[in-house]
Design a protein around this motif. Structure first.
Motif, PDB file in Angstrom:
ATOM      1  N   PRO A  98       0.833  -1.204   0.000  1.00  0.00           N
ATOM      2  CA  PRO A  98       0.000   0.000   0.000  1.00  0.00           C
ATOM      3  C   PRO A  98       0.869   1.257   0.000  1.00  0.00           C
ATOM      4  N   GLN A  99       0.375   2.330  -0.597  1.00  0.00           N
ATOM      5  CA  GLN A  99       1.171   3.554  -0.696  1.00  0.00           C
ATOM      6  C   GLN A  99       1.545   4.108   0.663  1.00  0.00           C
ATOM      7  N   ASP A 100       0.747   3.855   1.678  1.00  0.00           N
ATOM      8  CA  ASP A 100       1.023   4.371   3.020  1.00  0.00           C
ATOM      9  C   ASP A 100       1.744   3.361   3.917  1.00  0.00           C
ATOM     10  N   ALA A 101       2.385   2.378   3.322  1.00  0.00           N
ATOM     11  CA  ALA A 101       3.000   1.292   4.105  1.00  0.00           C
ATOM     12  C   ALA A 101       4.045   1.797   5.097  1.00  0.00           C
ATOM     13  N   PHE A 102       4.749   2.884   4.770  1.00  0.00           N
ATOM     14  CA  PHE A 102       5.801   3.392   5.653  1.00  0.00           C
ATOM     15  C   PHE A 102       5.305   4.467   6.611  1.00  0.00           C
ATOM     16  N   GLU A 103       4.080   4.947   6.428  1.00  0.00           N
ATOM     17  CA  GLU A 103       3.616   6.112   7.179  1.00  0.00           C
ATOM     18  C   GLU A 103       3.696   5.929   8.690  1.00  0.00           C
ATOM     19  N   ALA A 104       3.393   4.755   9.184  1.00  0.00           N
ATOM     20  CA  ALA A 104       3.421   4.518  10.636  1.00  0.00           C
ATOM     21  C   ALA A 104       4.829   4.660  11.211  1.00  0.00           C
ATOM     22  N   HIS A 105       5.839   4.630  10.354  1.00  0.00           N
ATOM     23  CA  HIS A 105       7.231   4.699  10.799  1.00  0.00           C
ATOM     24  C   HIS A 105       7.863   6.061  10.489  1.00  0.00           C
ATOM     25  N   LEU A 106       7.041   7.051  10.180  1.00  0.00           N
ATOM     26  CA  LEU A 106       7.553   8.368   9.802  1.00  0.00           C
ATOM     27  C   LEU A 106       6.997   9.456  10.717  1.00  0.00           C
ATOM     28  N   THR A 107       6.841   9.152  11.992  1.00  0.00           N
ATOM     29  CA  THR A 107       6.275  10.130  12.922  1.00  0.00           C
ATOM     30  C   THR A 107       7.315  11.144  13.398  1.00  0.00           C
ATOM     31  N   CYS A 108       8.555  10.700  13.582  1.00  0.00           N
ATOM     32  CA  CYS A 108       9.619  11.573  14.092  1.00  0.00           C
ATOM     33  C   CYS A 108      10.984  11.015  13.670  1.00  0.00           C
ATOM     34  N   PRO A 109      11.228  10.886  12.378  1.00  0.00           N
ATOM     35  CA  PRO A 109      12.450  10.207  11.924  1.00  0.00           C
ATOM     36  C   PRO A 109      13.693  11.089  12.080  1.00  0.00           C
ATOM     37  N   PRO A 110      14.836  10.504  12.458  1.00  0.00           N
ATOM     38  CA  PRO A 110      16.081  11.262  12.577  1.00  0.00           C
ATOM     39  C   PRO A 110      16.792  11.437  11.235  1.00  0.00           C
ATOM     40  N   SER A 111      16.029  11.839  10.216  1.00  0.00           N
ATOM     41  CA  SER A 111      16.625  12.090   8.904  1.00  0.00           C
ATOM     42  C   SER A 111      17.593  13.262   9.008  1.00  0.00           C
ATOM     43  N   GLN A 112      18.656  13.210   8.242  1.00  0.00           N
ATOM     44  CA  GLN A 112      19.718  14.202   8.381  1.00  0.00           C
ATOM     45  C   GLN A 112      19.976  14.913   7.056  1.00  0.00           C
ATOM     46  N   LEU A 113      20.153  16.237   7.143  1.00  0.00           N
ATOM     47  CA  LEU A 113      20.592  17.051   6.011  1.00  0.00           C
ATOM     48  C   LEU A 113      22.051  17.400   6.220  1.00  0.00           C
TER      49      LEU A 113
END
Length: 330
Positions: free
Chosen positions: A160-175
């Motif tokens: 499903p297109q939203d398969a990752f959404e539950a794991h994207l609440t506060c991700p430590p993604s870095q710029l």
């Protein structure tokens, strides 16, 4: 799959925002093909305002032109969550040479430190309102684009297109805001950054000049120069593991630059405590699970410790995390 690509593919992702499922699926099919066959692609049709890039570039040029003592006032070793200025020589891949670059690392700016999650907390910002405003605006916009791509990759995997959404609440993604200075006296084999794969799920990159190279299945380095209006996207360790190797984290490097170069990679990842292991959809008797079960943020921290001088010795316990990233693929 031989993966003997000779050029990095280009995918127009505008259709991901369409109300027509067939448009979204057409984009997903192209994303999936590029992720499987190359692990690298350019994306167009993303809709990001070019002014965001121009503002960040101007802020980066101004910041990196400052005297070294001023820049070191925001040294990453003084931060609480791995943010701040990274001088040349601070970051070295295991067994590699010192890279010819300096950088400023920025994460999700949170009001307090989470001692359980060492990548989470407030950013260490320079005393430069223009830099902070440009970097924060770019971070917010590129985070939104990353979320769209998570949806596109999910569709490409038959999920499903939203398969990752539950794991994207506060991700430590870095710029990372990176400066590769041009040094005509540098050794012929001096690289901007050594060969590696990225630790996270995928990376979104804007670069101002040539230098990026990607290794194909024949072991040949393929040039990946900037394309106006496009971002480079590459698959990282976490998405390779999640898909049990269906998507490929491809080794890449920045060769000795022939002109001053700036680069803005955004390392898109899931929430710190996301458990990453091969998804059941990609495991079978014929293709058993190839990757260990691990925690996304712990893997990121362990790999970061292995490359940053100021962290070595501080959190030795993280070295127990199974490594399968750049050390295995260079």
């Amino acid at each position: 799959m031989t993966r003997n690509f000779q050029a990095v593919p280009v995918v127009d992702i505008a259709g991901l925002g369409s109300s027509d499922p067939s448009d979204r699926q057409a984009v997903a099919q192209s994303l999936g093909r590029a992720a499987r066959e190359a692990g690298f692609l350019y994306v167009t049709g993303h809709g990001l305002d070019p002014a965001l890039i121009a503002d960040l570039l101007a802020a980066a040029q101004s910041y990196f032109a400052r005297p070294m003592p001023v820049k070191m006032g925001c040294y990453i070793g003084g931060s609480t969550n791995h943010s701040g200025y990274v001088p040349e020589g601070e970051e070295v891949f295991p067994g590699g040479k010192i890279d010819k670059k300096e950088a400023y690392d920025i994460g999700l700016d949170l009001p307090a430190v989470d001692d359980r999650a060492p990548m989470m907390g407030p950013n260490l910002w320079p005393d430069d309102d223009d830099f902070k405003a440009a970097a924060a605006a770019y971070y917010a916009a590129i985070s939104g684009l990353a979320r769209r791509l998570f949806g596109g990759f999910a569709l490409a995997l038959g999920l499903p297109q939203d398969a990752f959404e539950a794991h994207l609440t506060c991700p430590p993604s870095q710029l990372r805001v990176i400066h590769y200075p041009f040094d005509p006296q540098a050794e012929p084999d001096q690289q901007g950054i050594g060969a590696h794969t990225d630790y996270e799920f995928f990376t979104l990159l804007h670069g101002t000049a040539p230098g990026l190279e990607v290794m194909n299945g024949e072991g040949r380095w393929i040039d990946c120069p900037p394309i106006e209006g496009a971002f480079v996207v590459n698959i990282g360790d976490m998405l390779e593991a999640w898909t049990n190797g269906a998507f490929v984290a491809t080794s890449h490097r920045v060769r000795k630059v022939g002109e001053e170069r700036y680069s803005f990679p955004f390392f898109a990842t899931c929430d710190y405590w996301t458990v990453v292991e091969p998804h059941p959809a990609f495991v079978s008797d014929a293709r058993p699970a190839r990757y260990p079960r691990l925690v996304s943020g712990d893997h990121l921290m362990a790999q970061t410790i292995a490359t940053f001088g100021y962290l070595k010795g501080r959190r030795a316990d993280f070295f127990a995390t199974p490594a399968f990233g750049q050390e295995a693929k260079v």
